[in-house]
Scaffold this motif. Structure first.
Motif, PDB file in Angstrom:
ATOM      1  N   UNK A  14       0.824  -1.203   0.000  1.00  0.00           N
ATOM      2  CA  UNK A  14       0.000   0.000   0.000  1.00  0.00           C
ATOM      3  C   UNK A  14       0.857   1.250   0.000  1.00  0.00           C
ATOM      4  N   UNK A  15       0.301   2.301  -0.564  1.00  0.00           N
ATOM      5  CA  UNK A  15       1.011   3.570  -0.651  1.00  0.00           C
ATOM      6  C   UNK A  15       1.626   3.752  -2.028  1.00  0.00           C
ATOM      7  N   UNK A  16       1.655   4.985  -2.478  1.00  0.00           N
ATOM      8  CA  UNK A  16       2.102   5.297  -3.835  1.00  0.00           C
ATOM      9  C   UNK A  16       3.545   4.883  -4.105  1.00  0.00           C
ATOM     10  N   UNK A  17       4.485   5.343  -3.275  1.00  0.00           N
ATOM     11  CA  UNK A  17       5.898   5.079  -3.537  1.00  0.00           C
ATOM     12  C   UNK A  17       6.237   3.594  -3.445  1.00  0.00           C
ATOM     13  N   UNK A  18       5.730   2.924  -2.413  1.00  0.00           N
ATOM     14  CA  UNK A  18       6.027   1.498  -2.251  1.00  0.00           C
ATOM     15  C   UNK A  18       5.442   0.690  -3.406  1.00  0.00           C
ATOM     16  N   UNK A  19       4.248   1.055  -3.849  1.00  0.00           N
ATOM     17  CA  UNK A  19       3.624   0.343  -4.965  1.00  0.00           C
ATOM     18  C   UNK A  19       4.417   0.553  -6.248  1.00  0.00           C
ATOM     19  N   UNK A  20       4.831   1.783  -6.516  1.00  0.00           N
ATOM     20  CA  UNK A  20       5.620   2.067  -7.724  1.00  0.00           C
ATOM     21  C   UNK A  20       6.946   1.304  -7.694  1.00  0.00           C
ATOM     22  N   UNK A  21       7.588   1.242  -6.531  1.00  0.00           N
ATOM     23  CA  UNK A  21       8.837   0.478  -6.417  1.00  0.00           C
ATOM     24  C   UNK A  21       8.619  -0.992  -6.744  1.00  0.00           C
ATOM     25  N   UNK A  22       7.504  -1.559  -6.275  1.00  0.00           N
ATOM     26  CA  UNK A  22       7.222  -2.971  -6.539  1.00  0.00           C
ATOM     27  C   UNK A  22       6.800  -3.193  -7.997  1.00  0.00           C
ATOM     28  N   UNK A  23       6.166  -2.190  -8.618  1.00  0.00           N
ATOM     29  CA  UNK A  23       5.841  -2.285 -10.053  1.00  0.00           C
ATOM     30  C   UNK A  23       7.145  -2.374 -10.838  1.00  0.00           C
ATOM     31  N   UNK A  70      -3.382   4.264  -3.185  1.00  0.00           N
ATOM     32  CA  UNK A  70      -2.777   3.366  -4.171  1.00  0.00           C
ATOM     33  C   UNK A  70      -2.490   2.022  -3.497  1.00  0.00           C
ATOM     34  N   UNK A  71      -2.940   0.949  -4.162  1.00  0.00           N
ATOM     35  CA  UNK A  71      -2.743  -0.398  -3.628  1.00  0.00           C
ATOM     36  C   UNK A  71      -2.215  -1.294  -4.729  1.00  0.00           C
ATOM     37  N   UNK A  72      -1.255  -2.139  -4.396  1.00  0.00           N
ATOM     38  CA  UNK A  72      -0.750  -3.136  -5.332  1.00  0.00           C
ATOM     39  C   UNK A  72      -1.014  -4.530  -4.795  1.00  0.00           C
ATOM     40  N   UNK A  73      -1.575  -5.399  -5.640  1.00  0.00           N
ATOM     41  CA  UNK A  73      -1.828  -6.789  -5.265  1.00  0.00           C
ATOM     42  C   UNK A  73      -0.638  -7.615  -5.756  1.00  0.00           C
ATOM     43  N   UNK A  74      -0.007  -8.355  -4.841  1.00  0.00           N
ATOM     44  CA  UNK A  74       1.214  -9.087  -5.167  1.00  0.00           C
ATOM     45  C   UNK A  74       0.965 -10.532  -5.597  1.00  0.00           C
TER      46      UNK A  74
END
Length: 100
Positions: A21-30, A82-86
């Motif tokens: 979760x969070x914009x920066x962490x999600x972008x890093x994982x993308x 912003x949320x990223x599903x892993x």
């Protein structure tokens, strides 16, 4: 769209430790190609929506602009835009529920 079911799946993914979760962490994982699905809230700023959407397109990650920050808060217990599903399984199920 089965909005409530999709939100419930996000809650399950959160408890399973499969969300970032969070914009920066999600972008890093993308960038590391770890994220299978990105969700940006409808009340995120236009700049945030564009930045995350463009990054998702570049790295060929599915991105949805869905839900409000309040709905996300209810689902995962954190106010995030912003949320990223892993996990691919969670991502597939949530995409199916969102697209109907």
């Amino acid at each position: 769209m089965n909005k409530q079911k999709a939100l419930n799946m996000l809650g399950l993914a959160m408890r399973a430790g499969k969300l970032i979760t969070g914009e920066e962490m999600t972008i890093n994982e993308i960038r590391r190609n770890k994220v299978k699905l990105v969700i940006v809230t409808t009340d995120a700023s236009g700049n945030t929506q564009k930045k995350v959407s463009d990054k998702s397109k570049y790295y060929q990650t599915t991105c949805f602009v869905e839900f409000t920050q309040g709905e996300i808060l209810g689902a995962i217990g954190k106010p995030r835009k912003v949320i990223g599903v892993l996990d691919q399984g969670f991502a597939d199920k949530i995409m199916t529920l969102i697209t109907g």
